[in-house]
Motif scaffolding. Sequence first.
Motif, PDB file in Angstrom:
ATOM      1  N   VAL A  25     -20.633 -84.108   4.038  1.00  0.00           N
ATOM      2  CA  VAL A  25     -20.955 -82.703   4.250  1.00  0.00           C
ATOM      3  C   VAL A  25     -21.437 -82.640   5.692  1.00  0.00           C
ATOM      4  N   ALA A  26     -20.899 -81.699   6.489  1.00  0.00           N
ATOM      5  CA  ALA A  26     -21.248 -81.672   7.907  1.00  0.00           C
ATOM      6  C   ALA A  26     -21.312 -80.245   8.438  1.00  0.00           C
ATOM      7  N   SER A  27     -22.098 -80.081   9.479  1.00  0.00           N
ATOM      8  CA  SER A  27     -22.204 -78.792  10.165  1.00  0.00           C
ATOM      9  C   SER A  27     -21.068 -78.671  11.179  1.00  0.00           C
ATOM     10  N   PRO A  28     -20.746 -77.457  11.587  1.00  0.00           N
ATOM     11  CA  PRO A  28     -19.743 -77.295  12.637  1.00  0.00           C
ATOM     12  C   PRO A  28     -20.088 -78.071  13.907  1.00  0.00           C
ATOM     13  N   ALA A  29     -21.373 -78.168  14.247  1.00  0.00           N
ATOM     14  CA  ALA A  29     -21.768 -78.911  15.448  1.00  0.00           C
ATOM     15  C   ALA A  29     -21.429 -80.393  15.329  1.00  0.00           C
ATOM     16  N   VAL A  30     -21.674 -80.970  14.168  1.00  0.00           N
ATOM     17  CA  VAL A  30     -21.351 -82.392  13.941  1.00  0.00           C
ATOM     18  C   VAL A  30     -19.842 -82.587  13.956  1.00  0.00           C
ATOM     19  N   ILE A  31     -19.129 -81.697  13.284  1.00  0.00           N
ATOM     20  CA  ILE A  31     -17.666 -81.796  13.265  1.00  0.00           C
ATOM     21  C   ILE A  31     -17.140 -81.706  14.693  1.00  0.00           C
ATOM     22  N   ALA A  32     -17.624 -80.708  15.447  1.00  0.00           N
ATOM     23  CA  ALA A  32     -17.156 -80.498  16.823  1.00  0.00           C
ATOM     24  C   ALA A  32     -17.381 -81.728  17.697  1.00  0.00           C
ATOM     25  N   ALA A  33     -18.532 -82.344  17.554  1.00  0.00           N
ATOM     26  CA  ALA A  33     -18.835 -83.528  18.357  1.00  0.00           C
ATOM     27  C   ALA A  33     -17.890 -84.683  18.053  1.00  0.00           C
ATOM     28  N   ASN A  34     -17.331 -84.697  16.867  1.00  0.00           N
ATOM     29  CA  ASN A  34     -16.445 -85.792  16.467  1.00  0.00           C
ATOM     30  C   ASN A  34     -14.971 -85.516  16.676  1.00  0.00           C
ATOM     31  N   ILE A  35     -14.603 -84.257  16.898  1.00  0.00           N
ATOM     32  CA  ILE A  35     -13.179 -83.951  17.088  1.00  0.00           C
ATOM     33  C   ILE A  35     -12.900 -83.305  18.446  1.00  0.00           C
ATOM     34  N   ASP A  36     -13.897 -83.260  19.317  1.00  0.00           N
ATOM     35  CA  ASP A  36     -13.728 -82.796  20.700  1.00  0.00           C
ATOM     36  C   ASP A  36     -13.321 -81.334  20.838  1.00  0.00           C
ATOM     37  N   TYR A  37     -13.966 -80.474  20.066  1.00  0.00           N
ATOM     38  CA  TYR A  37     -13.854 -79.025  20.236  1.00  0.00           C
ATOM     39  C   TYR A  37     -15.275 -78.495  20.378  1.00  0.00           C
ATOM     40  N   THR A  38     -15.423 -77.266  20.851  1.00  0.00           N
ATOM     41  CA  THR A  38     -16.758 -76.699  20.985  1.00  0.00           C
ATOM     42  C   THR A  38     -17.311 -76.324  19.610  1.00  0.00           C
ATOM     43  N   GLY A  39     -18.616 -76.337  19.503  1.00  0.00           N
ATOM     44  CA  GLY A  39     -19.261 -75.974  18.250  1.00  0.00           C
ATOM     45  C   GLY A  39     -18.942 -74.558  17.820  1.00  0.00           C
ATOM     46  N   VAL A  58     -21.826 -75.504   1.690  1.00  0.00           N
ATOM     47  CA  VAL A  58     -22.716 -76.077   0.674  1.00  0.00           C
ATOM     48  C   VAL A  58     -24.167 -75.667   0.885  1.00  0.00           C
ATOM     49  N   ASP A  59     -24.471 -75.180   2.071  1.00  0.00           N
ATOM     50  CA  ASP A  59     -25.782 -74.600   2.350  1.00  0.00           C
ATOM     51  C   ASP A  59     -25.632 -73.732   3.589  1.00  0.00           C
ATOM     52  N   ALA A  60     -26.716 -73.362   4.213  1.00  0.00           N
ATOM     53  CA  ALA A  60     -26.670 -72.410   5.324  1.00  0.00           C
ATOM     54  C   ALA A  60     -25.810 -72.861   6.499  1.00  0.00           C
ATOM     55  N   SER A  61     -25.654 -74.157   6.700  1.00  0.00           N
ATOM     56  CA  SER A  61     -24.929 -74.594   7.901  1.00  0.00           C
ATOM     57  C   SER A  61     -23.963 -75.748   7.692  1.00  0.00           C
ATOM     58  N   ASN A  62     -23.732 -76.179   6.474  1.00  0.00           N
ATOM     59  CA  ASN A  62     -22.879 -77.349   6.242  1.00  0.00           C
ATOM     60  C   ASN A  62     -21.691 -77.034   5.341  1.00  0.00           C
ATOM     61  N   TYR A  63     -20.606 -77.760   5.606  1.00  0.00           N
ATOM     62  CA  TYR A  63     -19.362 -77.586   4.857  1.00  0.00           C
ATOM     63  C   TYR A  63     -18.893 -78.926   4.298  1.00  0.00           C
ATOM     64  N   GLN A  64     -18.080 -78.814   3.240  1.00  0.00           N
ATOM     65  CA  GLN A  64     -17.371 -79.991   2.722  1.00  0.00           C
ATOM     66  C   GLN A  64     -15.964 -79.563   2.349  1.00  0.00           C
ATOM     67  N   ILE A  65     -15.057 -80.517   2.308  1.00  0.00           N
ATOM     68  CA  ILE A  65     -13.681 -80.224   1.936  1.00  0.00           C
ATOM     69  C   ILE A  65     -13.612 -79.972   0.429  1.00  0.00           C
TER      70      ILE A  65
END
Length: 87
Positions: A25-39, A58-65
């Motif tokens: 489960v990850a936030s857009p900021a964490v995802i962005a840092a790992n795939i080289d796009y802006t948050g 899954v909560d205020a700032s995190n997503y899961q597939i």
Amino acid sequence: MRPRVEWMTQADERILEFLQEKEIVASPAVIAANIDYTGKYVSNRCRMLADAGLIQRVDASNYQITDFGERFLHGDVEAEELEVQDN
């Protein structure tokens, strides 16, 4: 083979692949840092992917597939199933 969906971008597939591969489960900021796009860009795309049912908040700032997102990555979804509502 994955369907070609008009509204989807390359970043969308990278977001889905990241969440699937890491099984997290990850936030857009964490995802962005790992795939080289802006948050901000990833955050916008996450909302679109969630509207399509490919990921879920899954909560205020995190997503899961979702299972549907997993099926998409495996090529088990038709493009017509991925229509999203206009915002």
